[in-house]
Design an enzyme around this catalytic site. Sequence first.
Site, PDB file in Angstrom:
ATOM      1  N   ASN A 154     -13.547   6.280   9.523  1.00 14.90           N
ATOM      2  CA  ASN A 154     -12.339   5.533   9.972  1.00 14.90           C
ATOM      3  C   ASN A 154     -11.418   6.185  11.174  1.00 14.90           C
ATOM      4  O   ASN A 154     -11.003   5.567  12.046  1.00 14.90           O
ATOM      5  CB  ASN A 154     -11.300   4.873   9.179  1.00 14.90           C
ATOM      6  CG  ASN A 154     -12.073   3.902   8.223  1.00 14.90           C
ATOM      7  OD1 ASN A 154     -12.630   3.053   8.719  1.00 14.90           O
ATOM      8  ND2 ASN A 154     -11.742   3.842   6.906  1.00 14.90           N
TER       9      ASN A 154
ATOM     10  N   GLU B 161       0.617  -1.347  -0.120  1.00 11.38           N
ATOM     11  CA  GLU B 161      -0.016  -0.157   0.050  1.00 11.38           C
ATOM     12  C   GLU B 161       0.837   1.235   0.026  1.00 11.38           C
ATOM     13  O   GLU B 161       0.283   2.374  -0.385  1.00 11.38           O
ATOM     14  CB  GLU B 161      -1.006  -0.010   1.241  1.00 11.38           C
ATOM     15  CG  GLU B 161      -1.901  -1.108   1.185  1.00 11.38           C
ATOM     16  CD  GLU B 161      -2.986  -0.914   0.118  1.00 11.38           C
ATOM     17  OE1 GLU B 161      -3.147   0.151  -0.441  1.00 11.38           O
ATOM     18  OE2 GLU B 161      -3.486  -1.825  -0.302  1.00 11.38           O
TER      19      GLU B 161
ATOM     20  N   GLU C 214      -0.800  10.136   0.968  1.00 10.11           N
ATOM     21  CA  GLU C 214      -1.684   9.557  -0.336  1.00 10.11           C
ATOM     22  C   GLU C 214      -0.819  10.898  -1.296  1.00 10.11           C
ATOM     23  O   GLU C 214      -0.766  11.794  -1.065  1.00 10.11           O
ATOM     24  CB  GLU C 214      -2.819   9.855  -0.138  1.00 10.11           C
ATOM     25  CG  GLU C 214      -3.651   9.378  -1.635  1.00 10.11           C
ATOM     26  CD  GLU C 214      -5.304   9.494  -1.326  1.00 10.11           C
ATOM     27  OE1 GLU C 214      -5.811   9.586  -2.330  1.00 10.11           O
ATOM     28  OE2 GLU C 214      -5.706   9.365  -0.185  1.00 10.11           O
TER      29      GLU C 214
END
Length: 294
Positions: free
Chosen positions: A194, A147, A156
Amino acid sequence: MKRIKRFLTVLSAVVAAAAALPQAATAAAAPAAATQACAPTWNAATAYTAGGTVSHHGRNWSAKWWTQNENPGATTVWSDRGACTGGEQDFVISEEQFDEIFPDRHPFYTYQGLVDALHAYPRFANTGTPQTRAREAAAFLTHADFESVGLRYVKEINEANYWRKCDYSQPYGCPAGQTAYYGRGPIMFSWNFNYKAAGDALGLDLLNDPWLVERDPSVAWQTALWYWNTQNGPGTMTSHEAMVGGAGFGETIRSLNGALECDGGNPGSVEARVARYERITGIVGTAPGSGLTC
């Protein structure tokens, strides 16, 4: 005139004393830093009686009753006595192996940060046989490797997608801003719901300060461990349950990405994850086991 001067002198003394009060009160209220030395490291072959104290994963533990070969943190026989310093490192993956797995990682991702995060979920890589524990740690680090591209990225890359990670249908909204809940950390942890759920579980205000995940290596690893140990995602079990229950590495892929990769969704991605898992289990020195694909 003398009376005024006397009054001003007294007044100055009172003001000076008052100004010193908050500082003194703060100093009195500040507790001393908790620094307890680590007890001898837990040993699976040693029998411990009630009250016996050991260290494991950087924390001290005391036995409630007689025990042998029951990992501290993985069973109820042990009471957590808090963090300690100066103990031996006994995580199933050594720092040398961690360095070999992630030779080009970002300096943010420290081995110590991972070890410090283990207290949040003490059953992680600490349940079952030594082979089971090693496989779970390897599986977790495999997804981190995949990831975050070998732990090269702390957040990101595509900033154009940041705004998408805010779900305003949640009652608490996005108090840190619509673009604040982008992917961060080893598994690119994202979305406001989350951050809220993980923050509540970990005792951290991640909903209002999601940037903590990219400031503190331990917090970054803790968010990844939160998902691994508590969330089914699109799967039917947590990744922790998949590895300790024998379902295998393939089910951890399903718990992370479901039909996006599994059941023919993206076989190339599944193969790439499996290849990385086999590489990491080789470094750790354990067989990858069955159930590799989904």
